[in-house]
Design a protein around this motif. Structure first.
Motif, PDB file in Angstrom:
ATOM      1  N   ILE A  64      -8.730  -6.081 -15.311  1.00  0.00           N
ATOM      2  CA  ILE A  64      -7.564  -5.254 -15.621  1.00  0.00           C
ATOM      3  C   ILE A  64      -7.998  -3.808 -15.861  1.00  0.00           C
ATOM      4  O   ILE A  64      -8.961  -3.550 -16.587  1.00  0.00           O
ATOM      5  CB  ILE A  64      -6.834  -5.788 -16.864  1.00  0.00           C
ATOM      6  N   VAL A  65      -7.272  -2.869 -15.249  1.00  0.00           N
ATOM      7  CA  VAL A  65      -7.525  -1.445 -15.466  1.00  0.00           C
ATOM      8  C   VAL A  65      -6.185  -0.755 -15.679  1.00  0.00           C
ATOM      9  O   VAL A  65      -5.118  -1.343 -15.463  1.00  0.00           O
ATOM     10  CB  VAL A  65      -8.268  -0.806 -14.263  1.00  0.00           C
ATOM     11  N   ALA A  66      -6.251   0.489 -16.109  1.00  0.00           N
ATOM     12  CA  ALA A  66      -5.020   1.274 -16.237  1.00  0.00           C
ATOM     13  C   ALA A  66      -4.441   1.549 -14.853  1.00  0.00           C
ATOM     14  O   ALA A  66      -5.175   1.641 -13.870  1.00  0.00           O
ATOM     15  CB  ALA A  66      -5.309   2.588 -16.967  1.00  0.00           C
ATOM     16  N   GLU A  67      -3.122   1.688 -14.804  1.00  0.00           N
ATOM     17  CA  GLU A  67      -2.468   1.869 -13.508  1.00  0.00           C
ATOM     18  C   GLU A  67      -2.961   3.110 -12.775  1.00  0.00           C
ATOM     19  O   GLU A  67      -3.135   3.100 -11.560  1.00  0.00           O
ATOM     20  CB  GLU A  67      -0.949   1.952 -13.712  1.00  0.00           C
ATOM     21  N   ASN A  68      -3.223   4.187 -13.527  1.00  0.00           N
ATOM     22  CA  ASN A  68      -3.669   5.416 -12.873  1.00  0.00           C
ATOM     23  C   ASN A  68      -5.134   5.355 -12.426  1.00  0.00           C
ATOM     24  O   ASN A  68      -5.646   6.302 -11.826  1.00  0.00           O
ATOM     25  CB  ASN A  68      -3.455   6.627 -13.791  1.00  0.00           C
ATOM     26  N   GLU A  69      -5.827   4.246 -12.724  1.00  0.00           N
ATOM     27  CA  GLU A  69      -7.214   4.084 -12.301  1.00  0.00           C
ATOM     28  C   GLU A  69      -7.336   3.330 -10.981  1.00  0.00           C
ATOM     29  O   GLU A  69      -8.410   3.308 -10.372  1.00  0.00           O
ATOM     30  CB  GLU A  69      -8.018   3.341 -13.383  1.00  0.00           C
ATOM     31  N   ILE A  70      -6.258   2.721 -10.546  1.00  0.00           N
ATOM     32  CA  ILE A  70      -6.346   1.872  -9.352  1.00  0.00           C
ATOM     33  C   ILE A  70      -6.646   2.702  -8.103  1.00  0.00           C
ATOM     34  O   ILE A  70      -7.571   2.393  -7.337  1.00  0.00           O
ATOM     35  CB  ILE A  70      -5.046   1.061  -9.167  1.00  0.00           C
ATOM     36  N   GLU A  71      -5.877   3.763  -7.889  1.00  0.00           N
ATOM     37  CA  GLU A  71      -6.085   4.554  -6.674  1.00  0.00           C
ATOM     38  C   GLU A  71      -7.456   5.211  -6.628  1.00  0.00           C
ATOM     39  O   GLU A  71      -8.107   5.204  -5.571  1.00  0.00           O
ATOM     40  CB  GLU A  71      -4.980   5.601  -6.528  1.00  0.00           C
ATOM     41  N   PRO A  72      -7.982   5.792  -7.740  1.00  0.00           N
ATOM     42  CA  PRO A  72      -9.353   6.310  -7.689  1.00  0.00           C
ATOM     43  C   PRO A  72     -10.391   5.236  -7.364  1.00  0.00           C
ATOM     44  O   PRO A  72     -11.372   5.518  -6.664  1.00  0.00           O
ATOM     45  CB  PRO A  72      -9.566   6.872  -9.102  1.00  0.00           C
ATOM     46  N   MET A  73     -10.184   4.002  -7.833  1.00  0.00           N
ATOM     47  CA  MET A  73     -11.125   2.933  -7.509  1.00  0.00           C
ATOM     48  C   MET A  73     -11.066   2.585  -6.025  1.00  0.00           C
ATOM     49  O   MET A  73     -12.094   2.304  -5.400  1.00  0.00           O
ATOM     50  CB  MET A  73     -10.823   1.690  -8.354  1.00  0.00           C
ATOM     51  N   LEU A  74      -9.869   2.623  -5.447  1.00  0.00           N
ATOM     52  CA  LEU A  74      -9.754   2.406  -4.009  1.00  0.00           C
ATOM     53  C   LEU A  74     -10.429   3.543  -3.244  1.00  0.00           C
ATOM     54  O   LEU A  74     -11.081   3.310  -2.220  1.00  0.00           O
ATOM     55  CB  LEU A  74      -8.281   2.308  -3.606  1.00  0.00           C
ATOM     56  N   SER A  75     -10.299   4.755  -3.738  1.00  0.00           N
ATOM     57  CA  SER A  75     -10.916   5.909  -3.079  1.00  0.00           C
ATOM     58  C   SER A  75     -12.432   5.821  -3.105  1.00  0.00           C
ATOM     59  O   SER A  75     -13.101   6.178  -2.134  1.00  0.00           O
ATOM     60  CB  SER A  75     -10.457   7.211  -3.751  1.00  0.00           C
ATOM     61  N   ARG A  76     -12.980   5.364  -4.224  1.00  0.00           N
ATOM     62  CA  ARG A  76     -14.432   5.266  -4.353  1.00  0.00           C
ATOM     63  C   ARG A  76     -14.995   4.044  -3.646  1.00  0.00           C
ATOM     64  O   ARG A  76     -16.219   3.864  -3.612  1.00  0.00           O
ATOM     65  CB  ARG A  76     -14.820   5.224  -5.836  1.00  0.00           C
ATOM     66  N   GLY A  77     -14.150   3.192  -3.094  1.00  0.00           N
ATOM     67  CA  GLY A  77     -14.620   2.000  -2.419  1.00  0.00           C
ATOM     68  C   GLY A  77     -15.003   0.877  -3.360  1.00  0.00           C
ATOM     69  O   GLY A  77     -15.680  -0.076  -2.953  1.00  0.00           O
ATOM     70  N   GLU A  78     -14.571   0.953  -4.627  1.00  0.00           N
ATOM     71  CA  GLU A  78     -14.895  -0.102  -5.590  1.00  0.00           C
ATOM     72  C   GLU A  78     -13.973  -1.302  -5.456  1.00  0.00           C
ATOM     73  O   GLU A  78     -14.231  -2.352  -6.036  1.00  0.00           O
ATOM     74  CB  GLU A  78     -14.825   0.461  -7.014  1.00  0.00           C
ATOM     75  N   ALA A  79     -12.888  -1.159  -4.719  1.00  0.00           N
ATOM     76  CA  ALA A  79     -11.952  -2.257  -4.485  1.00  0.00           C
ATOM     77  C   ALA A  79     -11.214  -1.993  -3.184  1.00  0.00           C
ATOM     78  O   ALA A  79     -11.085  -0.848  -2.744  1.00  0.00           O
ATOM     79  CB  ALA A  79     -10.963  -2.393  -5.639  1.00  0.00           C
ATOM     80  N   GLU A  80     -10.764  -3.093  -2.558  1.00  0.00           N
ATOM     81  CA  GLU A  80      -9.966  -2.953  -1.337  1.00  0.00           C
ATOM     82  C   GLU A  80      -8.472  -2.984  -1.624  1.00  0.00           C
ATOM     83  O   GLU A  80      -7.670  -2.538  -0.801  1.00  0.00           O
ATOM     84  CB  GLU A  80     -10.290  -4.076  -0.346  1.00  0.00           C
ATOM     85  N   SER A 128       2.310  -1.325  -0.670  1.00  0.00           N
ATOM     86  CA  SER A 128       2.151   0.083  -0.301  1.00  0.00           C
ATOM     87  C   SER A 128       0.798   0.260   0.375  1.00  0.00           C
ATOM     88  O   SER A 128      -0.214  -0.266  -0.097  1.00  0.00           O
ATOM     89  CB  SER A 128       2.229   0.990  -1.535  1.00  0.00           C
ATOM     90  N   VAL A 129       0.797   0.985   1.471  1.00  0.00           N
ATOM     91  CA  VAL A 129      -0.425   1.232   2.235  1.00  0.00           C
ATOM     92  C   VAL A 129      -0.858   2.672   2.002  1.00  0.00           C
ATOM     93  O   VAL A 129      -0.095   3.606   2.252  1.00  0.00           O
ATOM     94  CB  VAL A 129      -0.192   0.980   3.739  1.00  0.00           C
ATOM     95  N   LEU A 130      -2.086   2.844   1.504  1.00  0.00           N
ATOM     96  CA  LEU A 130      -2.602   4.177   1.189  1.00  0.00           C
ATOM     97  C   LEU A 130      -3.449   4.725   2.328  1.00  0.00           C
ATOM     98  O   LEU A 130      -4.145   3.970   3.007  1.00  0.00           O
ATOM     99  CB  LEU A 130      -3.436   4.121  -0.098  1.00  0.00           C
ATOM    100  N   TYR A 131      -3.384   6.034   2.523  1.00  0.00           N
ATOM    101  CA  TYR A 131      -4.244   6.817   3.411  1.00  0.00           C
ATOM    102  C   TYR A 131      -3.917   6.667   4.901  1.00  0.00           C
ATOM    103  O   TYR A 131      -4.299   7.524   5.684  1.00  0.00           O
ATOM    104  CB  TYR A 131      -5.733   6.480   3.194  1.00  0.00           C
ATOM    105  N   ASN A 132      -3.249   5.582   5.279  1.00  0.00           N
ATOM    106  CA  ASN A 132      -2.898   5.402   6.687  1.00  0.00           C
ATOM    107  C   ASN A 132      -1.606   4.606   6.773  1.00  0.00           C
ATOM    108  O   ASN A 132      -1.601   3.450   7.199  1.00  0.00           O
ATOM    109  CB  ASN A 132      -4.031   4.688   7.421  1.00  0.00           C
ATOM    110  N   PRO A 133      -0.486   5.188   6.346  1.00  0.00           N
ATOM    111  CA  PRO A 133       0.767   4.433   6.260  1.00  0.00           C
ATOM    112  C   PRO A 133       1.214   3.833   7.586  1.00  0.00           C
ATOM    113  O   PRO A 133       1.793   2.746   7.621  1.00  0.00           O
ATOM    114  CB  PRO A 133       1.775   5.479   5.773  1.00  0.00           C
ATOM    115  N   ALA A 134       0.936   4.530   8.690  1.00  0.00           N
ATOM    116  CA  ALA A 134       1.351   4.021  10.002  1.00  0.00           C
ATOM    117  C   ALA A 134       0.380   3.003  10.568  1.00  0.00           C
ATOM    118  O   ALA A 134       0.638   2.430  11.633  1.00  0.00           O
ATOM    119  CB  ALA A 134       1.500   5.184  10.985  1.00  0.00           C
ATOM    120  N   LEU A 135      -0.746   2.777   9.869  1.00  0.00           N
ATOM    121  CA  LEU A 135      -1.774   1.829  10.308  1.00  0.00           C
ATOM    122  C   LEU A 135      -2.256   2.148  11.721  1.00  0.00           C
ATOM    123  O   LEU A 135      -2.428   1.261  12.562  1.00  0.00           O
ATOM    124  CB  LEU A 135      -1.252   0.397  10.236  1.00  0.00           C
ATOM    125  N   LYS A 136      -2.495   3.441  11.996  1.00  0.00           N
ATOM    126  CA  LYS A 136      -3.001   3.835  13.302  1.00  0.00           C
ATOM    127  C   LYS A 136      -4.465   3.431  13.439  1.00  0.00           C
ATOM    128  O   LYS A 136      -5.282   3.713  12.568  1.00  0.00           O
ATOM    129  CB  LYS A 136      -2.872   5.353  13.480  1.00  0.00           C
TER     130      LYS A 136
END
Length: 334
Positions: A64-80, A128-136
């Motif tokens: 469990i993490v804070a909600e505002n920590e999820i996107e930075p963890m995805l950015s750093r590659g710590e979670a998919e 929600s799909v981050l960084y590539n919403p159109a899934l190109k």
């Protein structure tokens, strides 16, 4: 064939290596998904949704993490993926966030997680799909293609050119001059670096115009990292040229030694997490792995340099090591 054991070795070993690599590395299956979760109320932590995830053998639950920590963890590659649990009108809603910088795997991740959570279909699930919403798919393949093009073209250009001078005898004439070996290596590197910069400009122009990659202020960072990677590739070619004696051998070494690892072990097509551990460790010595990872974070996610500090450190270290080895090998041979 007996008198040429190296050819015999390639003929016997290469099919085995290819079969093992393609058999183990080519996998688009969902084997491990690193997931973090967030809940707006502490009582939701022990609900059925998280229990389903924890019990699933293909889920690597990070807690469990804070909600505002999820996107930075995805950015750093710590979670998919990340899951946000919200309660409204007595009903729990699940909001799934998926990193789509690798578009081919993000579809599998979101479908698999949604299937686990929804179960009977009673629980509402939002994705929600981050960084590539159109899934190109271009978002996924362009960084990998750049990594393959530069490692192949640059290494082949430098290795073949110097070996050709050995065969024609001009290299021997150069080495009896007062010019030092290190000067010769740097002098050989600079023209091909300029040509590689032209190739880089053309590749980026096509990527941002015809292929539709998002254009942002990260272009300068993309150019800086790419030039570092190009110097690394040129240094590898120079090292190869100081070892082999013929243009044919230089082509074989550059093509076979670099093309297969780049395609199979760089994360260009197949996720690194999906291959066996021993191949994951082996992929750490493949320069394209670090370049492709850095390019996805910069070109697709538009992150700052601090998020790719590991990739930059590894690429810089490899560049210095390869350039030093090329100069040392050249100096010892001549």
């Amino acid at each position: 064939m007996v008198r040429d054991p190296r050819t015999l070795l390639v003929a016997v070993i290469m099919p085995v290596v290819l079969l093992l690599l393609f058999g183990f590395a080519i996998s688009m299956e969902v084997t491990t998904i690193r997931i973090v979760a967030s809940a707006d109320r502490p009582g939701q932590i022990e609900n059925g949704t998280l229990l389903k995830l924890i019990a699933n053998p293909y889920i690597d639950y990070k807690g469990i993490v804070a909600e505002n920590e999820i996107e930075p963890m995805l950015s750093r590659g710590e979670a998919e993926a990340g899951i946000i649990l919200r309660e409204k009108d007595g009903k729990i809603y699940s909001h799934i966030l998926v990193d789509a910088s690798n578009s081919s795997m993000s579809r599998s991740y979101s479908a698999y997680i949604s299937g686990i959570i929804s179960g009977s279909g009673e629980q509402p699930v939002i994705t929600s799909v981050l960084y590539n919403p159109a899934l190109k798919s271009a978002y996924n393949f362009v960084p990998g293609i750049l990594g393959m093009i530069f490692i192949l073209i640059c290494s082949i250009m430098t290795s073949v050119s110097i070996v050709r001078e050995k065969e024609t005898g001009t290299m021997s004439l150069m080495m009896v001059s007062p010019v030092r070996p290190a000067t010769v290596i740097i002098g050989k590197l600079i023209p091909y670096l300029m040509l590689s910069c032209l190739i880089l400009f053309l590749m980026l122009l096509i990527s941002y115009t015809l292929l539709g990659l998002p254009f942002s202020g990260s272009v300068i960072k993309v150019v800086m990292i790419s030039i570092l990677y190009v110097i690394l590739a040129l240094s590898i070619g120079l090292l190869v040229s100081s070892i082999v004696d013929t243009q044919l051998k230089a082509l074989i070494v550059s093509a076979i030694l670099f093309m297969i690892p780049v395609i199979m072990l760089s994360g260009m097509i197949f996720p690194i997490a999906n291959i066996p551990k021993i191949l994951q460790w082996l992929s750490c010595v493949v320069p394209a792995r670090w370049y492709v990872s850095a390019m996805r974070k910069i070109m697709i996610q538009d992150l700052s340099l601090e998020y790719i500090s590991v990739e930059l450190t590894v690429l810089f270290g490899m560049t210095m090591a390869m350039l030093s080895l090329a100069i040392f090998s050249f100096k010892r041979k001549y």
